[in-house]
Design a protein around this motif. Sequence first.
Motif, mmCIF file in Angstrom:
data_model
loop_
_atom_site.group_PDB
_atom_site.id
_atom_site.type_symbol
_atom_site.label_atom_id
_atom_site.label_comp_id
_atom_site.label_asym_id
_atom_site.label_seq_id
_atom_site.Cartn_x
_atom_site.Cartn_y
_atom_site.Cartn_z
ATOM 1 N N PHE A 189 3.106 6.315 12.275
ATOM 2 C CA PHE A 189 3.999 6.434 11.119
ATOM 3 C C PHE A 189 4.042 5.128 10.332
ATOM 4 O O PHE A 189 3.937 5.113 9.108
ATOM 5 N N ALA A 190 4.189 4.025 11.052
ATOM 6 C CA ALA A 190 4.253 2.718 10.388
ATOM 7 C C ALA A 190 2.944 2.378 9.703
ATOM 8 O O ALA A 190 2.940 1.898 8.562
ATOM 9 N N VAL A 191 1.824 2.636 10.374
ATOM 10 C CA VAL A 191 0.515 2.290 9.816
ATOM 11 C C VAL A 191 0.244 3.071 8.532
ATOM 12 O O VAL A 191 -0.138 2.499 7.499
ATOM 13 N N PHE A 192 0.442 4.376 8.564
ATOM 14 C CA PHE A 192 0.151 5.200 7.389
ATOM 15 C C PHE A 192 1.133 4.937 6.250
ATOM 16 O O PHE A 192 0.759 4.962 5.074
ATOM 17 N N ASN A 193 2.389 4.684 6.594
ATOM 18 C CA ASN A 193 3.368 4.361 5.554
ATOM 19 C C ASN A 193 3.041 3.033 4.888
ATOM 20 O O ASN A 193 3.237 2.871 3.679
ATOM 21 N N TYR A 194 2.565 2.093 5.660
ATOM 22 C CA TYR A 194 2.140 0.813 5.098
ATOM 23 C C TYR A 194 1.011 1.022 4.099
ATOM 24 O O TYR A 194 1.017 0.466 3.004
ATOM 25 N N PHE A 195 0.027 1.832 4.488
ATOM 26 C CA PHE A 195 -1.114 2.051 3.610
ATOM 27 C C PHE A 195 -0.706 2.752 2.314
ATOM 28 O O PHE A 195 -1.033 2.293 1.215
ATOM 29 N N PHE A 196 0.003 3.863 2.438
ATOM 30 C CA PHE A 196 0.403 4.600 1.236
ATOM 31 C C PHE A 196 1.406 3.797 0.399
ATOM 32 O O PHE A 196 1.409 3.882 -0.829
ATOM 33 N N GLY A 197 2.240 3.013 1.083
ATOM 34 C CA GLY A 197 3.200 2.182 0.363
ATOM 35 C C GLY A 197 2.525 1.108 -0.471
ATOM 36 O O GLY A 197 2.885 0.890 -1.633
ATOM 37 N N THR A 198 1.532 0.427 0.092
ATOM 38 C CA THR A 198 0.840 -0.616 -0.667
ATOM 39 C C THR A 198 -0.022 -0.016 -1.772
ATOM 40 O O THR A 198 -0.182 -0.615 -2.840
ATOM 41 N N ALA A 199 -0.565 1.189 -1.531
ATOM 42 C CA ALA A 199 -1.329 1.864 -2.586
ATOM 43 C C ALA A 199 -0.421 2.204 -3.765
ATOM 44 O O ALA A 199 -0.797 2.018 -4.934
ATOM 45 N N ALA A 200 0.791 2.688 -3.472
ATOM 46 C CA ALA A 200 1.752 2.988 -4.537
ATOM 47 C C ALA A 200 2.229 1.707 -5.209
ATOM 48 O O ALA A 200 2.439 1.667 -6.430
ATOM 49 N N ARG A 201 2.388 0.650 -4.414
ATOM 50 C CA ARG A 201 2.823 -0.632 -4.966
ATOM 51 C C ARG A 201 1.799 -1.184 -5.950
ATOM 52 O O ARG A 201 2.154 -1.902 -6.900
ATOM 53 N N LEU A 202 0.546 -0.853 -5.754
ATOM 54 C CA LEU A 202 -0.502 -1.266 -6.681
ATOM 55 C C LEU A 202 -0.217 -0.714 -8.082
ATOM 56 O O LEU A 202 -0.360 -1.420 -9.079
ATOM 57 N N PHE A 203 0.210 0.531 -8.149
ATOM 58 C CA PHE A 203 0.545 1.144 -9.443
ATOM 59 C C PHE A 203 1.754 0.474 -10.076
ATOM 60 O O PHE A 203 1.743 0.135 -11.263
ATOM 61 N N THR A 204 2.813 0.258 -9.296
ATOM 62 C CA THR A 204 4.024 -0.339 -9.862
ATOM 63 C C THR A 204 3.766 -1.773 -10.331
ATOM 64 O O THR A 204 4.354 -2.221 -11.311
ATOM 65 N N THR A 205 2.897 -2.483 -9.624
ATOM 66 C CA THR A 205 2.572 -3.858 -10.022
ATOM 67 C C THR A 205 1.818 -3.872 -11.347
ATOM 68 O O THR A 205 2.090 -4.696 -12.227
ATOM 69 N N LEU A 206 0.875 -2.956 -11.502
ATOM 70 C CA LEU A 206 0.120 -2.871 -12.750
ATOM 71 C C LEU A 206 1.034 -2.547 -13.934
ATOM 72 O O LEU A 206 0.835 -3.051 -15.039
ATOM 73 N N VAL A 207 2.046 -1.737 -13.711
ATOM 74 C CA VAL A 207 2.935 -1.303 -14.791
ATOM 75 C C VAL A 207 4.005 -2.337 -15.103
ATOM 76 O O VAL A 207 4.300 -2.613 -16.270
ATOM 77 N N GLU A 208 4.591 -2.957 -14.065
ATOM 78 C CA GLU A 208 5.800 -3.750 -14.268
ATOM 79 C C GLU A 208 5.653 -5.258 -14.111
ATOM 80 O O GLU A 208 6.492 -6.009 -14.628
ATOM 81 N N VAL A 209 4.659 -5.709 -13.394
ATOM 82 C CA VAL A 209 4.577 -7.141 -13.075
ATOM 83 C C VAL A 209 3.321 -7.746 -13.698
ATOM 84 O O VAL A 209 2.207 -7.422 -13.301
ATOM 85 N N ASP A 210 3.526 -8.620 -14.671
ATOM 86 C CA ASP A 210 2.401 -9.296 -15.322
ATOM 87 C C ASP A 210 2.111 -10.598 -14.586
ATOM 88 O O ASP A 210 2.422 -11.695 -15.051
#
Length: 253
Positions: A189-210
């Motif tokens: 659970f922790a491993v897969f959540n980490y992976f999907f979480g960082t993949a989603a974080r990639l999108f939020t970083t591109l949109v919100e963090v310059d």
Amino acid sequence: MTASWLPNLLRSPLAALISEDCTVTLVDQLNILEPHCLRHALSKGLGLGIVLGGCVVKLPQLFKILKSRSVAGISLSSYILEILANVITIAYNFRKGYAFTTYGEALFIGAQNFVITLLIMSFTGRAGLGVIAGALLLAFTYSLFDISLIGGSLLSTLYGLTIPLVISSRIPQIYTIHKNKYTGQLSAFAVFNYFFGTAARLFTTLVEVDDSLVLLGVILATIANGVLAAQMVYYWNAQAPKDKYRLDTKKNE
């Protein structure tokens, strides 16, 4: 301004999350395909989900350790390195003024990592060392938020170092799994959540963090977490080694 059909009890927190302008566009005017606000709302929703997920992502790992009374297959050095990356990430983003939804999971994951690290030390006979390490971590964390102790340029340098630090925190765990051909007490659970979480974080970083430094860190973290997730799938049905399996922390560090 178009009258809102959404009750104020729901509209107010939504406006606080995605901004008043985007609330008017997406909710009041029902213009749900407006590109800017749609990306912004998706990013905020994902970011909030990641932060909430961070509150529980390590709990299965924690409960698994407590239930089995074993830390077999879990790398101590991985957790220590990850905690250092967590506290530096929190301080850097906070002092930069970035939205909490773009980094908040680091706070909750860091707290859970700290508890798991103490358990690893306790179950391997080093509880006293864990107390000392905890005190040093608190002092280091305090210094990160005090601009008189650590200035902006030094903090940026430290954050830059978290990029190889995050990768380094995964390498001992990746190596431990590869060497033993077994995932031990590692939580899927922790491993897969980490992976999907960082993949989603990639999108939020591109949109919100310059910030190219933040973006590079997220990209590399996603790759490293992807390797761990792939190992978890590959060794899903692997059995423990025939000889008695136990954690040898010194060999894994």
